[in-house]
Design an enzyme around this catalytic site. Structure first.
Site, PDB file in Angstrom:
ATOM      1  NE  ARG A 229      -4.410  -1.004   0.105  1.00 50.66           N
ATOM      2  CZ  ARG A 229      -4.610  -2.105  -0.777  1.00 50.66           C
ATOM      3  NH1 ARG A 229      -3.736  -2.435  -1.510  1.00 50.66           N
ATOM      4  NH2 ARG A 229      -5.794  -2.683  -0.741  1.00 50.66           N
ATOM      5  CG  HIS A 277      -3.440  -0.674  -6.997  1.00 53.18           C
ATOM      6  ND1 HIS A 277      -3.662   0.153  -5.691  1.00 53.18           N
ATOM      7  CD2 HIS A 277      -3.769  -1.882  -6.727  1.00 53.18           C
ATOM      8  CE1 HIS A 277      -4.067  -0.678  -4.856  1.00 53.18           C
ATOM      9  NE2 HIS A 277      -3.992  -2.187  -5.217  1.00 53.18           N
TER      10      HIS A 277
HETATM   11  P1  NDP Z   1      -1.508 -10.400   5.347  1.00 47.74           P
HETATM   12  O1  NDP Z   1      -2.389 -10.063   6.467  1.00 47.74           O
HETATM   13  O2  NDP Z   1      -1.430 -11.918   5.114  1.00 47.74           O
HETATM   14  O3  NDP Z   1      -0.054 -10.315   5.707  1.00 47.74           O
HETATM   15  C1  NDP Z   1       0.486  -9.173   6.353  1.00 47.74           C
HETATM   16  C2  NDP Z   1       1.982  -9.229   6.787  1.00 47.74           C
HETATM   17  O4  NDP Z   1       2.302  -7.846   7.311  1.00 47.74           O
HETATM   18  C3  NDP Z   1       2.015 -10.107   7.945  1.00 47.74           C
HETATM   19  O5  NDP Z   1       3.226 -10.838   8.086  1.00 47.74           O
HETATM   20  C4  NDP Z   1       1.906  -9.154   9.055  1.00 47.74           C
HETATM   21  O6  NDP Z   1       2.945  -9.898  10.366  1.00 47.74           O
HETATM   22  C5  NDP Z   1       2.845  -8.007   8.654  1.00 47.74           C
HETATM   23  N1  NDP Z   1       2.427  -6.859   9.503  1.00 47.74           N
HETATM   24  C6  NDP Z   1       1.530  -6.122   9.386  1.00 47.74           C
HETATM   25  N2  NDP Z   1       1.692  -5.130  10.407  1.00 47.74           N
HETATM   26  C7  NDP Z   1       3.090  -4.951  10.839  1.00 47.74           C
HETATM   27  C8  NDP Z   1       3.725  -4.361  11.470  1.00 47.74           C
HETATM   28  N3  NDP Z   1       3.074  -3.275  12.376  1.00 47.74           N
HETATM   29  N4  NDP Z   1       5.178  -4.792  11.800  1.00 47.74           N
HETATM   30  C9  NDP Z   1       5.664  -5.719  11.033  1.00 47.74           C
HETATM   31  N5  NDP Z   1       4.879  -6.543  10.275  1.00 47.74           N
HETATM   32  C10 NDP Z   1       3.669  -6.268  10.148  1.00 47.74           C
HETATM   33  O7  NDP Z   1      -1.769  -9.745   3.936  1.00 47.74           O
HETATM   34  P2  NDP Z   1      -1.483 -10.137   2.559  1.00 47.74           P
HETATM   35  O8  NDP Z   1      -0.137 -10.615   2.460  1.00 47.74           O
HETATM   36  O9  NDP Z   1      -2.599 -11.012   1.929  1.00 47.74           O
HETATM   37  O10 NDP Z   1      -1.629  -8.644   1.743  1.00 47.74           O
HETATM   38  C11 NDP Z   1      -0.747  -7.682   2.283  1.00 47.74           C
HETATM   39  C12 NDP Z   1      -1.100  -6.448   1.704  1.00 47.74           C
HETATM   40  O11 NDP Z   1      -1.034  -6.602   0.011  1.00 47.74           O
HETATM   41  C13 NDP Z   1      -2.575  -6.189   1.812  1.00 47.74           C
HETATM   42  O12 NDP Z   1      -2.862  -5.533   3.022  1.00 47.74           O
HETATM   43  C14 NDP Z   1      -2.742  -5.182   0.440  1.00 47.74           C
HETATM   44  O13 NDP Z   1      -2.430  -3.743   1.082  1.00 47.74           O
HETATM   45  C15 NDP Z   1      -1.744  -5.476  -0.437  1.00 47.74           C
HETATM   46  N6  NDP Z   1      -2.149  -5.820  -1.743  1.00 47.74           N
HETATM   47  C16 NDP Z   1      -1.930  -5.346  -2.750  1.00 47.74           C
HETATM   48  C17 NDP Z   1      -2.362  -5.484  -3.955  1.00 47.74           C
HETATM   49  C18 NDP Z   1      -1.899  -4.684  -5.238  1.00 47.74           C
HETATM   50  O14 NDP Z   1      -2.818  -5.460  -6.510  1.00 47.74           O
HETATM   51  N7  NDP Z   1      -1.032  -4.075  -5.253  1.00 47.74           N
HETATM   52  C19 NDP Z   1      -3.062  -6.904  -4.189  1.00 47.74           C
HETATM   53  C20 NDP Z   1      -3.579  -7.478  -2.823  1.00 47.74           C
HETATM   54  C21 NDP Z   1      -3.015  -6.894  -1.671  1.00 47.74           C
HETATM   55  P3  NDP Z   1       2.308 -11.076  11.022  1.00 47.74           P
HETATM   56  O15 NDP Z   1       2.608 -12.230  10.187  1.00 47.74           O
HETATM   57  O16 NDP Z   1       3.143 -11.088  12.376  1.00 47.74           O
HETATM   58  O17 NDP Z   1       0.778 -10.875  11.299  1.00 47.74           O
HETATM   59  C1  OXD Z   2      -6.268  -5.613  -2.530  1.00 47.13           C
HETATM   60  C2  OXD Z   2      -5.842  -4.715  -3.901  1.00 47.13           C
HETATM   61  O1  OXD Z   2      -6.145  -5.321  -1.664  1.00 47.13           O
HETATM   62  O2  OXD Z   2      -5.975  -5.010  -5.013  1.00 47.13           O
HETATM   63  O3  OXD Z   2      -6.753  -6.665  -3.102  1.00 47.13           O
HETATM   64  O4  OXD Z   2      -5.183  -3.935  -3.773  1.00 47.13           O
END
Ligand code: NDP
Ligand code: OXD
Length: 314
Positions: A229, A277
């Site tokens: 993001r 995006h």
């Molecule tokens: P998850 O919730 O599965 O993973 C998030 C990861 O971030 C976890 O490992 C979590 O740690 C870590 N995290 C969150 N907060 C912190 C923090 N404060 N400090 C350290 N680590 C942190 O999400 P996804 O992997 O499914 O997706 C990630 C992001 O990708 C989505 O939230 C979205 O914003 C983005 N996205 C973008 C897309 C695009 O097309 N560009 C498409 C889809 C998603 P922990 O494992 O310890 O909980």
């Molecule tokens: C999602 C994205 O969050 O597309 O799935 O950004």
């Protein structure tokens, strides 16, 4: 048992038709087209929804995010404290991994240099280092980060990940918590950001953190890649780091304001690849089936899957 859709920048009628075919026994309505029986709506499928929908639909039981990210919902003060389900889908995950691997390889194999040389008609090979000598660091080792980490590891890269809680994954070094962020950055040549947007990750990638990335690696300078993001990075700091040479290159799919404003200096950065995006744009049929399955399961008494922890915001 009705389902209402409030979807910004999606074709709501198409989504209604697709979901109606999967859930023939319920009424599915689009918020934008008007909801005839608001008190019968138990489910809301949302992407950047109209916040007025929350109070207008008093009997909601579950909210579904039409995305893996939920910041478009958690940032709304009107969001009710209801179960919030996000998308976790193998098709979405593999598309993200494709994008991350592609961008990593592009910087690793010096593609920007060769593309510029081709434009100038120059035939000149440069020394190529091995993948094992490149340290990739993934911010966020969740559904998406972990899959990318495994794919990059399989290609031979030296991969580590940073997350909130520790991970135990064979061959991937785990760093966790704020105090391990600096050592993680100190060992990272290619930084991949797959963090969600939460209050704790706001502008986490800033000038101070970019300065922690070393210049001692095989690439000759660090690279920053973000498909998580835009809110988790300081765009001005990235631009300044590209200008000063602190960053050798970048690939950015997400921005604080989208579309990226015309005046952004990032458009002019030669070593910055910008995609709009699209890193993991997913198959609408697969996502519709996911939502329909969850609704059917919930009504059978099964637990909802991939629930968001509203206290941590992801
Ligand atoms: P998850 O919730 O599965 O993973 C998030 C990861 O971030 C976890 O490992 C979590 O740690 C870590 N995290 C969150 N907060 C912190 C923090 N404060 N400090 C350290 N680590 C942190 O999400 P996804 O992997 O499914 O997706 C990630 C992001 O990708 C989505 O939230 C979205 O914003 C983005 N996205 C973008 C897309 C695009 O097309 N560009 C498409 C889809 C998603 P922990 O494992 O310890 O909980
Ligand atoms: C999602 C994205 O969050 O597309 O799935 O950004």
């Amino acid at each position: 048992m009705n389902l209402v859709l409030s979807l910004k920048s999606f074709n709501e009628p198409e989504w209604i038709d697709r979901l109606q075919a999967l859930l023939p026994n319920r009424k599915i309505e689009g918020w934008n087209g008007g909801v005839a029986e608001p008190e019968k709506a138990e489910y809301l499928l949302a992407w950047k929804p109209d916040p007025a929908a929350f109070s207008a639909l008093p009997n909601l039981k579950v909210i579904f995010s039409l995305g893996a990210g939920v910041d478009h919902l958690t940032s709304l003060p009107e969001l009710p404290k209801l179960p919030l389900v996000r998308i976790v889908d193998p098709d979405l995950t593999s598309r993200m991994t494709e994008w991350v691997v592609f961008q990593t390889l592009l910087h690793h194999r010096q593609h920007l240099t060769y593309a510029a040389q081709q434009e100038a008609g120059v035939w000149n090979g440069h020394r190529q280092w091995a993948a094992k000598d490149v340290r990739v660091g993934i911010l966020g080792l969740g559904e998406l980060g972990l899959d990318s980490a495994k794919a990059l590891k399989a290609l031979g890269f030296n991969v580590a990940g940073w997350s909130r809680t520790p991970k135990d994954v064979a061959g991937i070094e785990s760093f966790s918590g704020e105090d391990k962020l600096e050592p993680f950055l100190n060992r990272t040549d290619i930084l991949v950001n797959l963090l969600p947007s939460t209050p704790a990750t706001h502008k986490l990638v800033n000038a101070e953190r970019l300065a922690m990335l070393p210049h001692t690696g095989a690439l000759g300078g660090p690279v920053y890649i973000n498909a998580g993001r835009g809110a988790t990075q300081d765009e001005a700091a990235i631009d300044a780091a590209l200008t000063s040479g602190q960053l050798k290159g970048a690939s950015l799919d997400v921005f604080a304001i989208e579309p990226l404003v015309e005046a952004s200096p990032l458009w002019q950065q030669k070593n910055c690849i910008i995609t709009p995006h699209v890193a993991a744009e997913s198959d609408p049929q697969a996502l519709s089936e996911y939502v329909a399955q969850q609704i059917k399961g919930f009504e059978r008494g099964d637990a909802l899957e991939n629930l968001v922890d509203l206290d941590v915001g992801y």
